[in-house]
Design a protein around this motif. Sequence first.
Motif, mmCIF file in Angstrom:
data_model
loop_
_atom_site.group_PDB
_atom_site.id
_atom_site.type_symbol
_atom_site.label_atom_id
_atom_site.label_comp_id
_atom_site.label_asym_id
_atom_site.label_seq_id
_atom_site.Cartn_x
_atom_site.Cartn_y
_atom_site.Cartn_z
ATOM 1 N N ILE A 27 0.949 -1.190 0.061
ATOM 2 C CA ILE A 27 0.038 0.100 0.139
ATOM 3 C C ILE A 27 0.751 1.195 -0.082
ATOM 4 C CG2 ILE A 27 -1.700 1.301 1.358
ATOM 5 C CD1 ILE A 27 -2.570 -1.435 2.413
ATOM 6 N N LEU A 28 2.087 1.302 0.586
ATOM 7 C CA LEU A 28 2.937 2.288 1.024
ATOM 8 C C LEU A 28 3.458 2.770 -0.480
ATOM 9 C CD1 LEU A 28 3.941 4.318 3.178
ATOM 10 C CD2 LEU A 28 5.843 2.791 3.373
ATOM 11 N N GLY A 29 4.095 1.495 -0.964
ATOM 12 C CA GLY A 29 4.844 1.665 -2.351
ATOM 13 C C GLY A 29 3.865 2.332 -3.456
ATOM 14 N N PHE A 30 2.546 1.843 -3.425
ATOM 15 C CA PHE A 30 1.793 2.328 -4.408
ATOM 16 C C PHE A 30 1.295 3.693 -4.166
ATOM 17 C CE2 PHE A 30 -2.488 2.817 -6.414
ATOM 18 C CZ PHE A 30 -1.871 2.669 -7.964
ATOM 19 N N SER A 31 1.241 4.034 -2.908
ATOM 20 C CA SER A 31 0.938 5.265 -2.383
ATOM 21 C C SER A 31 1.662 6.350 -2.826
ATOM 22 C CB SER A 31 0.522 5.526 -1.199
ATOM 23 O OG SER A 31 -0.365 4.414 -0.662
ATOM 24 N N LEU A 32 3.222 6.042 -2.539
ATOM 25 C CA LEU A 32 4.082 6.700 -2.773
ATOM 26 C C LEU A 32 4.530 7.184 -4.404
ATOM 27 C CD1 LEU A 32 6.838 5.717 -0.352
ATOM 28 C CD2 LEU A 32 5.460 7.837 -0.338
ATOM 29 N N LEU A 33 4.163 6.239 -5.270
ATOM 30 C CA LEU A 33 4.271 6.078 -6.626
ATOM 31 C C LEU A 33 3.318 7.239 -7.050
ATOM 32 C CD1 LEU A 33 5.782 4.727 -8.902
ATOM 33 C CD2 LEU A 33 3.843 3.379 -9.225
ATOM 34 N N THR A 34 2.033 7.035 -6.393
ATOM 35 C CA THR A 34 0.919 7.761 -7.086
ATOM 36 C C THR A 34 1.146 9.331 -6.687
ATOM 37 O OG1 THR A 34 -0.474 5.965 -6.964
ATOM 38 C CG2 THR A 34 -1.544 7.920 -7.307
ATOM 39 N N ILE A 35 1.385 9.487 -5.502
ATOM 40 C CA ILE A 35 1.722 10.767 -4.955
ATOM 41 C C ILE A 35 2.982 11.316 -5.561
ATOM 42 C CG2 ILE A 35 2.511 12.269 -3.061
ATOM 43 C CD1 ILE A 35 0.894 9.982 -1.253
ATOM 44 N N SER A 36 3.964 10.715 -5.916
ATOM 45 C CA SER A 36 5.187 11.211 -6.682
ATOM 46 C C SER A 36 4.848 11.722 -7.921
ATOM 47 C CB SER A 36 6.236 10.134 -6.890
ATOM 48 O OG SER A 36 6.666 9.678 -5.335
ATOM 49 N N SER A 37 3.659 11.011 -8.561
ATOM 50 C CA SER A 37 3.412 11.335 -10.265
ATOM 51 C C SER A 37 2.596 12.668 -10.076
ATOM 52 C CB SER A 37 2.517 10.163 -10.660
ATOM 53 O OG SER A 37 1.097 10.278 -10.004
ATOM 54 N N LEU A 38 2.253 12.999 -8.779
ATOM 55 C CA LEU A 38 1.540 14.366 -8.925
ATOM 56 C C LEU A 38 2.490 15.428 -8.278
ATOM 57 C CD1 LEU A 38 -1.791 13.105 -7.317
ATOM 58 C CD2 LEU A 38 -1.569 13.959 -9.855
ATOM 59 N N SER A 39 3.724 15.152 -8.180
ATOM 60 C CA SER A 39 4.620 16.063 -7.491
ATOM 61 C C SER A 39 5.799 16.501 -8.529
ATOM 62 C CB SER A 39 5.136 15.344 -6.290
ATOM 63 O OG SER A 39 6.418 16.128 -5.777
ATOM 64 N N THR A 40 6.501 17.467 -8.188
ATOM 65 C CA THR A 40 7.619 18.017 -8.955
ATOM 66 C C THR A 40 8.899 17.222 -8.596
ATOM 67 O OG1 THR A 40 8.068 19.623 -7.265
ATOM 68 C CG2 THR A 40 6.892 20.550 -9.315
ATOM 69 N N ASN A 41 9.026 16.756 -7.407
ATOM 70 C CA ASN A 41 9.939 15.720 -7.059
ATOM 71 C C ASN A 41 9.367 14.447 -6.584
ATOM 72 O OD1 ASN A 41 10.273 18.765 -6.039
ATOM 73 N ND2 ASN A 41 12.314 17.925 -6.426
ATOM 74 N N MET A 42 10.346 13.664 -6.408
ATOM 75 C CA MET A 42 10.030 12.231 -6.089
ATOM 76 C C MET A 42 9.666 12.344 -4.423
ATOM 77 S SD MET A 42 9.499 10.187 -8.170
ATOM 78 C CE MET A 42 9.635 8.479 -8.030
ATOM 79 N N VAL A 43 8.744 11.737 -3.848
ATOM 80 C CA VAL A 43 8.626 11.715 -2.440
ATOM 81 C C VAL A 43 8.907 10.481 -1.732
ATOM 82 C CG1 VAL A 43 6.802 13.429 -2.672
ATOM 83 C CG2 VAL A 43 6.231 10.930 -2.768
ATOM 84 N N THR A 44 9.825 9.658 -2.491
ATOM 85 C CA THR A 44 9.972 8.459 -1.833
ATOM 86 C C THR A 44 10.993 8.241 -0.701
ATOM 87 O OG1 THR A 44 11.426 8.291 -3.602
ATOM 88 C CG2 THR A 44 9.642 6.825 -3.904
ATOM 89 N N ASN A 45 11.664 9.582 -0.287
ATOM 90 C CA ASN A 45 12.203 9.698 0.892
ATOM 91 C C ASN A 45 11.480 9.934 1.898
ATOM 92 O OD1 ASN A 45 11.397 12.121 0.282
ATOM 93 N ND2 ASN A 45 13.523 13.133 0.047
ATOM 94 N N LEU A 46 10.334 9.939 1.829
ATOM 95 C CA LEU A 46 9.173 10.001 2.989
ATOM 96 C C LEU A 46 9.296 11.328 3.483
ATOM 97 C CD1 LEU A 46 9.132 6.621 4.854
ATOM 98 C CD2 LEU A 46 7.494 7.261 3.215
ATOM 99 N N ASP A 47 9.775 12.471 2.807
ATOM 100 C CA ASP A 47 9.939 13.796 3.572
ATOM 101 C C ASP A 47 8.686 14.450 2.733
ATOM 102 O OD1 ASP A 47 10.313 16.306 4.370
ATOM 103 O OD2 ASP A 47 12.158 16.272 3.331
#
Lengths: 289, 361
Positions: A27-47
């Motif tokens: 769930i976390l992985g998929f959420s981060l992927l989707t959120i990142s796609s809506l952001s200017t930077n990747m959010v995979t660092n959980l910041d």
Amino acid sequence: MKDVETRPKRYERVIILALLLASLPLILGFSLLTISSLSTNMVTNLDPDSFHSTLENWINLFKGKIATTGGIRVNIWRITLNTLVVALGVAGVVTGISALAGYSLSRIDFRGRKILMVLLLILHAFPGVALIVGVYLLYRLTFPQSHDLVGLYSFIYVILARAALEIPMSIWLMKGFFDTIPWEFEWSGIIDGASRITVWRKIMLPLIKPGVLAVALFAFLAGWQDIIYVRTFLIHPTLATFIEANIEAEYSHMPLIAAAGTVYLLPTIIFFITAQQLLLQSYSGGIKG
Amino acid sequence: MVKVILDNITKRFDDFAALKGVTLEITDKEFMALLGPSGSGKSTLLYTIAGIYRPTSGRIYFDDRDVTDVPPKDRNVGLVFQNWALYPHMKVFDNIAFPLELRKFPKEEIAKKVKEVAEMLRIETLLNRYPWQLSGGQQQRVAIARALVKEPDVLLLDEPLSNLDALLRLEVRAELKRLQKELGITAVYVTHDQAEALAMADRIAVIKEGEILQVGDPDEVYYKPKYRFVGGFLGSPPMNFLDAEVQDPYLDVYGNRILIPIQYRELVKKLGVRKVILGFRPHDAEVVRGVAEGLVGTVYSFEPLGREQIVTVSVNGASLKVFAPEGEHFTFGEQVTVKLREDRIILFDKKTEKALEFLEE
Ligand SMILES: Nc1ncnc2c1ncn2[C@@H]1O[C@H](COP(=O)(O)OP(=O)(O)OP(=O)(O)O)[C@@H](O)[C@H]1O
Ligand SMILES: [Mg+2]
């Protein structure tokens, strides 16, 4: 369908919690992927600070730009279409063959039936990668001379090869579904004057419809997700090979790839949300009371 | 409408013989009941007539036509399955129409025929429903309609009423008998319910462990059982059986002496049998209080059942059931005598359990 209403409730919460914890990484992985796609930077660092909302990635994706600098263009629609062709092709071939073969193994008494079933299991035990050299050899041997045919050929080849991997297990699944149907339905059809193929089509297939759908969906996902066979045999890219090829490329803008990844995962998500409904859906038998 | 002839049919499943040399002739327009306990091979025999099973040996004829190797669809039989086997994904109309569609009947004709048969079975208002939206009795009618719509030569019914409740069963069985006579269709009706067989059939074939023990009209199998098994399977409560020893001109029955029934005197002498089983039906005897000529015993139990009442009498350890007349009451432990109606007594050979008059067959 209803459960026993008096079942013990004691461990229910614990079990639910354990299941939640187990599925958390997904769930976390998929959420981060989707959120990142809506952001200017990747959010995979959980910041949370690195999240700056934008729709640009999605806009660029559908415009076919693969780098924000604009230089490299691909037709994402074309790639999605390729993926869809492979996935539908695999689903069609697997469903068709396994529905027929599963019926025969379940219902028709022919010589070599037992051996065939064991062979299918053995075949299923081989991983696709182990077979790829042989499959590649065959690919080269039958490779067409004419340039115009290469694209078509590679599509047909990858569909058949990928379907072949799924077929043994699917046949077993289908056989299992047919096994659950009482013989009386079939006998009734035969006495009414139907041939075996008519019985199969008009009586048996409708009765195992949920099973057929399940097999078709699994095959569809197998085709949609495949990387190895597609990369080896298909001239054109699919979503899987496209993402894989670009994931480390210098020019690629990662949030944009994240958007592509979201598209890639979409069928799986949709499937698992709807699957429950689908798999449980069945007719309430011939007898009542 | 045909005559069905089964000639020495044997059916084996691997090395288990489900039918052992069944010979039976079902005449045109006859209602034949196939009566037997669970596992006796009734369904197997029915499926063999339908052509789902091929007999291991023996021949099947429809009139003069040998159909032993003819596939089911060319036999023109209608079969109602034990569980009805309605196609759950088809509406009632399509279920009934299915055999006609397969025969490529034109659409209007299908609609007409389905309507006709639905009206006959009073299900014309249900045509638009799915089988699971029907009650058991309605589903059963649909199954019969589907078997009848193709106007079969032979109608085969495999315990079609066994899924219905007792009251509905009584109603449907009268209806079904009437329908069969109206249509003049040759019918084979499988059942393990002796009352159903007696009530409906023109003739009854009693089957046990794959063998037909007796064929005859209801009176014949009821009053003249060939085997102890037949007497014990028909009737409710069934026939009473008591071990007896011949002491010419008497029978010793658990310490009671009764005369050998007239109809058996010669036979007993001729056959020279010593050990026999005395059989009589609960209504072919009467119970009187106290000690008299007959079988003396004590009342073991007493069950009033409305018009009739069953007295269970214990005669020196052997137990038998007799109907007592209306209004008469017995108390437990009371001493009574059971007087048998001599002409209704059947004597069976102890060893073969076959009635003495058939012993030499
Ligand atoms: N396909 C089969 N393979 C092996 N044995 C079978 C098969 N079908 C039936 N039998 C056996 O043959 C015997 C007769 O079975 P059948 O179904 O004809 O009984 P039945 O009289 O219809 O019983 P019921 O009243 O319970 O339906 C049974 O002992 C059964 O176990
Ligand atoms: Mg049966």
